[in-house]
Design an enzyme around this catalytic site. Sequence first.
Site, PDB file in Angstrom:
ATOM      1  N   ASP A 251      24.325  -0.655 -28.659  1.00 48.88           N
ATOM      2  CA  ASP A 251      24.427  -0.261 -27.252  1.00 48.88           C
ATOM      3  C   ASP A 251      24.448   1.272 -27.161  1.00 48.88           C
ATOM      4  O   ASP A 251      23.867   1.868 -26.245  1.00 48.88           O
ATOM      5  CB  ASP A 251      25.714  -0.858 -26.662  1.00 48.88           C
TER       6      ASP A 251
ATOM      7  N   HIS B 144      33.514  -6.291 -22.477  1.00 46.52           N
ATOM      8  CA  HIS B 144      32.503  -5.288 -22.831  1.00 46.52           C
ATOM      9  C   HIS B 144      32.371  -4.370 -21.612  1.00 46.52           C
ATOM     10  O   HIS B 144      31.585  -4.630 -20.705  1.00 46.52           O
ATOM     11  CB  HIS B 144      31.202  -6.039 -23.148  1.00 46.52           C
TER      12      HIS B 144
ATOM     13  N   HIS C 293      31.560  -1.096 -19.723  1.00 48.52           N
ATOM     14  CA  HIS C 293      30.908   0.216 -19.630  1.00 48.52           C
ATOM     15  C   HIS C 293      31.770   1.099 -18.721  1.00 48.52           C
ATOM     16  O   HIS C 293      32.402   0.612 -17.780  1.00 48.52           O
ATOM     17  CB  HIS C 293      29.483   0.056 -19.098  1.00 48.52           C
TER      18      HIS C 293
ATOM     19  N   CYS D 257      22.318   0.956 -21.039  1.00 48.80           N
ATOM     20  CA  CYS D 257      21.331  -0.102 -21.188  1.00 48.80           C
ATOM     21  C   CYS D 257      20.018   0.370 -20.576  1.00 48.80           C
ATOM     22  O   CYS D 257      20.004   0.891 -19.460  1.00 48.80           O
ATOM     23  CB  CYS D 257      21.824  -1.370 -20.481  1.00 48.80           C
TER      24      CYS D 257
HETATM   25  P1  HMG Z   1       8.571 -11.443 -23.627  1.00 44.56           P
HETATM   26  O1  HMG Z   1       7.520 -10.416 -23.467  1.00 44.56           O
HETATM   27  O2  HMG Z   1       8.931 -12.265 -22.454  1.00 44.56           O
HETATM   28  O3  HMG Z   1       8.256 -12.412 -24.866  1.00 44.56           O
HETATM   29  O4  HMG Z   1       9.853 -10.685 -24.197  1.00 44.56           O
HETATM   30  P2  HMG Z   1       7.012 -13.345 -25.166  1.00 44.56           P
HETATM   31  O5  HMG Z   1       7.600 -14.510 -25.862  1.00 44.56           O
HETATM   32  O6  HMG Z   1       6.187 -13.548 -23.931  1.00 44.56           O
HETATM   33  O7  HMG Z   1       6.122 -12.504 -26.232  1.00 44.56           O
HETATM   34  C1  HMG Z   1       5.342 -11.385 -25.860  1.00 44.56           C
HETATM   35  C2  HMG Z   1       5.114 -10.513 -27.094  1.00 44.56           C
HETATM   36  O8  HMG Z   1       6.373  -9.998 -27.538  1.00 44.56           O
HETATM   37  C3  HMG Z   1       4.539 -11.270 -28.294  1.00 44.56           C
HETATM   38  O9  HMG Z   1       3.734 -10.340 -29.014  1.00 44.56           O
HETATM   39  C4  HMG Z   1       5.753 -11.619 -29.108  1.00 44.56           C
HETATM   40  O10 HMG Z   1       5.473 -11.791 -30.478  1.00 44.56           O
HETATM   41  C5  HMG Z   1       6.598 -10.365 -28.892  1.00 44.56           C
HETATM   42  P3  HMG Z   1       2.122 -10.386 -28.940  1.00 44.56           P
HETATM   43  O11 HMG Z   1       1.753 -11.775 -29.346  1.00 44.56           O
HETATM   44  O12 HMG Z   1       1.798 -10.108 -27.491  1.00 44.56           O
HETATM   45  O13 HMG Z   1       1.714  -9.314 -29.884  1.00 44.56           O
HETATM   46  N1  HMG Z   1       8.045 -10.667 -29.087  1.00 44.56           N
HETATM   47  C6  HMG Z   1       8.839 -10.012 -29.924  1.00 44.56           C
HETATM   48  N2  HMG Z   1       8.632  -8.971 -30.767  1.00 44.56           N
HETATM   49  C7  HMG Z   1       9.679  -8.557 -31.500  1.00 44.56           C
HETATM   50  N3  HMG Z   1      10.909  -9.117 -31.444  1.00 44.56           N
HETATM   51  C8  HMG Z   1      11.145 -10.162 -30.628  1.00 44.56           C
HETATM   52  C9  HMG Z   1      10.078 -10.641 -29.822  1.00 44.56           C
HETATM   53  N4  HMG Z   1       9.999 -11.630 -28.919  1.00 44.56           N
HETATM   54  C10 HMG Z   1       8.751 -11.650 -28.482  1.00 44.56           C
HETATM   55  N5  HMG Z   1      12.380 -10.687 -30.575  1.00 44.56           N
HETATM   56  C11 HMG Z   1      12.101 -10.222 -24.814  1.00 44.56           C
HETATM   57  C12 HMG Z   1      11.147 -11.202 -24.112  1.00 44.56           C
HETATM   58  C13 HMG Z   1      13.508 -10.632 -24.480  1.00 44.56           C
HETATM   59  C14 HMG Z   1      11.878 -10.285 -26.307  1.00 44.56           C
HETATM   60  C15 HMG Z   1      11.794  -8.801 -24.294  1.00 44.56           C
HETATM   61  O14 HMG Z   1      11.866  -8.786 -22.904  1.00 44.56           O
HETATM   62  C16 HMG Z   1      12.723  -7.738 -24.846  1.00 44.56           C
HETATM   63  O15 HMG Z   1      12.636  -7.368 -26.007  1.00 44.56           O
HETATM   64  N6  HMG Z   1      13.633  -7.181 -23.984  1.00 44.56           N
HETATM   65  C17 HMG Z   1      14.563  -6.150 -24.368  1.00 44.56           C
HETATM   66  C18 HMG Z   1      15.963  -6.703 -24.278  1.00 44.56           C
HETATM   67  C19 HMG Z   1      16.988  -5.673 -24.719  1.00 44.56           C
HETATM   68  O16 HMG Z   1      17.069  -5.341 -25.897  1.00 44.56           O
HETATM   69  N7  HMG Z   1      17.805  -5.147 -23.762  1.00 44.56           N
HETATM   70  C20 HMG Z   1      18.867  -4.248 -24.073  1.00 44.56           C
HETATM   71  C21 HMG Z   1      20.020  -4.955 -24.724  1.00 44.56           C
HETATM   72  S1  HMG Z   1      20.974  -5.973 -23.626  1.00 44.56           S
HETATM   73  C22 HMG Z   1      22.301  -4.971 -23.131  1.00 44.56           C
HETATM   74  O17 HMG Z   1      22.300  -3.795 -23.425  1.00 44.56           O
HETATM   75  C23 HMG Z   1      23.436  -5.599 -22.398  1.00 44.56           C
HETATM   76  C24 HMG Z   1      24.676  -5.815 -23.290  1.00 44.56           C
HETATM   77  O18 HMG Z   1      25.096  -4.594 -23.881  1.00 44.56           O
HETATM   78  C25 HMG Z   1      25.838  -6.404 -22.473  1.00 44.56           C
HETATM   79  C26 HMG Z   1      26.126  -5.617 -21.186  1.00 44.56           C
HETATM   80  O19 HMG Z   1      26.337  -4.391 -21.245  1.00 44.56           O
HETATM   81  O20 HMG Z   1      26.161  -6.269 -20.142  1.00 44.56           O
HETATM   82  C27 HMG Z   1      24.393  -6.804 -24.426  1.00 44.56           C
HETATM   83 MG    MG Z   2      26.272  -3.081 -22.898  1.00 38.88          MG
END
Ligand code: HMG
Ligand code: MG
Length: 302
Positions: free
Chosen positions: A15, A206, A208, A239
């Site tokens: 994060d 969690h 922020h 985020c």
């Molecule tokens: P998508 O585009 O909907 O996935 O992504 P898809 O299944 O349609 O696939 C599209 C392409 O993405 C494909 O590649 C997949 O292989 C690839 P292509 O065939 O086109 O070459 N793909 C991936 N590549 C690498 N790793 C993967 C993966 N999955 C699919 N895991 C997805 C959906 C969720 C993966 C995308 O939207 C994403 O990566 N989002 C980012 C999410 C993120 O990291 N957000 C920040 C963290 S959350 C946070 O901070 C909150 C938290 O702290 C709590 C709080 O504070 O509340 C936890």
């Molecule tokens: Mg967070």
Amino acid sequence: MTNTDIKIVEMGARDGLQSERLPVSLKTKITLIDQLAGCGLTHIEAGSFVRPDRVPQMADTPAVFEGITRKAGVIYSALTPNLKGFEQAVSAGADEVAIFASASEGFSRKNLNCDIATSLIRFAEVTRAAQQAGIPVRGYVSCIAGCPYDGDVSHASVIDVTEKLFDMGCVEVSLGDTIGTGTPGRIRHLLKALLQSIPPHKIAMHMHDTYGQAIANIYVSLEEGIRTFDASVGGIGGCPYAKGATGNVATEDLVYLLDREGFNHGIALLKLSETGLWINKALRRQTTSRAGLAMLNRQNAQ
Ligand code: HMG
Ligand code: MG
């Protein structure tokens, strides 16, 4: 575990770094994680297996896992949004993985590119695979006190998503105040409703610190019986899909609170304060940890 033992889940390397615009070197990430383990942190979220084009800063998570010096007794975990991410986490040797749902539809769509129901189907695939592999799964529920896209979020929605994450096998659910808009009375109100059906030892907070409410929110959570807290060294982070949101509560501020209130945590506060200052300097930022700065000033004055 006694009622005064606290588990801290360190967020700095995930994060904390995920929203940094300038590249952070692999060496800096590895040094950060090794230093955090050296400070006594036993639960360290080391990165994310997500789309590298969506969160470029986490693209080198496999190399981070390869480069760290694993300390016995420390759990190194990672975010896994789907089976693809889970498989990568297993290859990298993650000890635990985390799935991350949202209590609001707007944030779910921006963050995960799908609605809540679809995200839960994908997460259930991850928990099934993790159970077979013997890997514990943590759940997150984002936007528990407000959403940057939808505004107010109902308690019913937070409780519903939390229960669904437990039903699919999560060992713990962390409630995310993603944009830091929660205040103590509201957090207490939410917890009183949620803890009707879920025991407090299964919940983490969690918080922020965007509006400076995190420590107050943690204090009421302690009063409600919560004993697990997420925190980010030096207060780094945010985020990428919650514009303007700043980092989690600084781990130093949390540890100082716990020290003074008689809770056990096992973390060396001065060493942690030095790590908080170092990582902020490496990111060309100022630490937001008041306790960290005070500790270092006191040390320098001696
Ligand atoms: P998508 O585009 O909907 O996935 O992504 P898809 O299944 O349609 O696939 C599209 C392409 O993405 C494909 O590649 C997949 O292989 C690839 P292509 O065939 O086109 O070459 N793909 C991936 N590549 C690498 N790793 C993967 C993966 N999955 C699919 N895991 C997805 C959906 C969720 C993966 C995308 O939207 C994403 O990566 N989002 C980012 C999410 C993120 O990291 N957000 C920040 C963290 S959350 C946070 O901070 C909150 C938290 O702290 C709590 C709080 O504070 O509340 C936890
Ligand atoms: Mg967070």
